[in-house]
Scaffold this active site. Structure first.
Site, short mmCIF file in Angstrom:
data_model
loop_
_atom_site.label_atom_id
_atom_site.label_comp_id
_atom_site.label_asym_id
_atom_site.label_seq_id
_atom_site.Cartn_x
_atom_site.Cartn_y
_atom_site.Cartn_z
CG ASP A 1 -1.73 -1.26 1.37
OD1 ASP A 1 -2.39 -1.67 0.40
OD2 ASP A 1 -1.67 -1.87 2.46
CE LYS B 1 3.59 -2.24 -4.53
NZ LYS B 1 3.16 -1.92 -3.15
N GLY C 1 -3.77 -4.01 -4.85
CA GLY C 1 -4.67 -2.94 -5.24
C GLY C 1 -3.85 -1.71 -5.57
CG HIS C 2 -0.72 -1.65 -7.90
ND1 HIS C 2 0.30 -2.10 -8.71
CD2 HIS C 2 -0.48 -2.18 -6.67
CE1 HIS C 2 1.12 -2.87 -8.00
NE2 HIS C 2 0.65 -2.94 -6.77
CD GLN D 1 0.89 -8.66 -3.06
OE1 GLN D 1 1.73 -9.22 -3.74
NE2 GLN D 1 -0.34 -8.50 -3.48
#
Length: 423
Positions: free
Chosen positions: A13, A16, A40-41, A224
């Protein structure tokens, strides 16, 4: 041409997605090398927020080739939803999105196995996202997995059935109450498979080798964070893949000698989703403020993130094991308004002062040692130049650089791609 690598240095988180999107203009290709839809980007531009789970974060740039590498695990149902989301913005993903034949598939029964395993752990659960990631990687290492390339074979549905039947027996073994309708789940799965089969499958290691030989540039995108690495993270509260720099080699087929720059992304503070040790975690008004101002909720799960001060002991560790050449600090704007900031510069570990990350960082063994800094009150979201940032923020940045012996080349002052300062 060498490959540059971008990865997270904390518990994920870190931001990225935004940085990959920002840097894509400098590269011909963005290649995702590990993880699955537990990522989750988040990307934000033109007043719209986009969340990607499996598709590389360069997909919104029409000239970039986006590769899903062999180290990634793919849930066809979630992947289809991502593709449907791209269609709303008229993204020609059939031209710009390629998938490695060696990438493994997440079956519906993998997700059910994940739920059964986590339920069986009770209070000892690790905080799985329940996306089937762990069971899929277990089948990969157990040599039972189904891969993208299998979809081109006539007997792929037979392989599917054999593996799904095995999973059902394993679910029964856990003897927990997991309610599901497998026929309904399989209907969605097979429908999504047909959508994926419309894309181009490649022998990615050969494709990337030729791409490099042609002088084209590649940015490898990790998911991650390094502290969730299966080998070097806070085990067992980790993910199931190698999130560190080494994972780019095995997840894309890139030789170590071909990696040039390693961009390490970190927040100006620290967050963590789910269970596991967190030495600098805050349980007071400061922690609540970080969570509120930083909108600290998981892009994939919606779970609230635990917040705490920046941990330089952990950050030094991940900078070293990844060979980071450039640092990028995210969410500096969230710290605006704090009178005092703290940075963990060491641990009291079993009565001894140490400056490295030990085997166990549970709270009964580790107590953080802090250095305090004066905060700043200015709104920095509109600042475009490093010199115009508050003096105390620059002091904060320069202290981190000195401690990590690595330059900070980017400071993010807001979620939009325009709210980015290069140093």
């Amino acid at each position: 041409m060498a490959v540059d690598l971008l990865l997270g240095l904390q518990w994920g988180d870190e931001g990225k997605g935004k940085v990959v999107d920002y840097l894509t203009k400098n590269y011909d290709s963005i290649a995702r090398f590990q993880g699955g839809p537990n990522a989750g980007h988040t990307l934000e531009f033109d007043g719209i927020k986009h969340v990607l789970h499996t598709i590389p974060s360069g997909i919104f740039h029409k000239d970039a080739i986006n590769i899903v590498g062999n180290g990634v695990v793919i849930d066809p149902v979630i992947f289809q939803k991502e593709l449907d989301g791209l269609e709303k913005f008229k993204i020609d993903y059939k031209k710009s999105l390629l998938i490695s034949r060696k990438a493994h598939l997440i079956l519906p029964t993998h997700r059910l196995l994940d739920a059964a395993s986590e339920t069986a752990k009770g209070k000892a659960k690790i905080g799985s996202t329940l996306k089937g990631i762990g069971p899929t990687y277990m089948d990969k290492t157990g040599r039972n997995g189904l891969r993208i390339g299998d979809l081109e074979m006539d007997d792929w549905k037979e392989k599917y059935r054999q593996l799904a039947n095995k999973h059902q027996k394993m679910i029964e073994f856990y003897n927990v109450d997991v309610q599901y309708d497998l026929k309904e789940l399989e209907y969605e799965f097979f429908k999504a498979i047909e959508k994926i089969k419309e894309l181009t499958f490649i022998d990615s290691e050969e494709y990337i080798h030729r791409f490099q030989a042609e002088g084209k540039t590649i940015l490898a995108e990790g998911a991650q964070g390094s502290l969730l690495d299966i080998d070097f993270g806070t085990y067992p509260f980790v993910t199931s893949s190698n999130t560190t720099a080494a994972g780019a080699c095995t997840g894309l087929g890139i030789a170590p000698t071909k990696i040039k720059d390693v961009f390490g992304i970190f927040k100006a503070y620290t967050t963590r989703v789910g269970s596991g040790p967190f030495p600098t975690e805050l349980f007071d008004a400061d922690g609540e403020r970080m969570a509120k101002v930083g909108h600290e909720f998981g892009a994939t799960t919606g779970r609230s993130r635990r917040c705490g001060w920046l941990d330089l002991v952990a950050l030094k560790y991940t900078t070293q094991i990844n060979g980071v050449t450039e640092l990028m600090m995210m969410k500096a704007d969230v710290l605006s308004g704090f009178d005092t900031l703290k940075v963990c510069v060491g641990y009291e570990y079993k009565g001894e002062k140490i400056a490295h990350l030990p085997f166990n960082i549970e709270s009964e063994n580790v107590k953080p040692i802090y250095k305090e800094f004066e905060g700043w009150s200015e709104d920095i979201t509109k600042v475009k130049d490093y010199d115009a940032l508050p003096k105390n923020l620059k002091t904060y940045v320069e202290f981190i650089e000195k401690e990590l012996k690595t330059p900070i080349k980017l400071v993010s002052v807001g979620p939009d791609r325009k709210e980015t300062i290069l140093i």
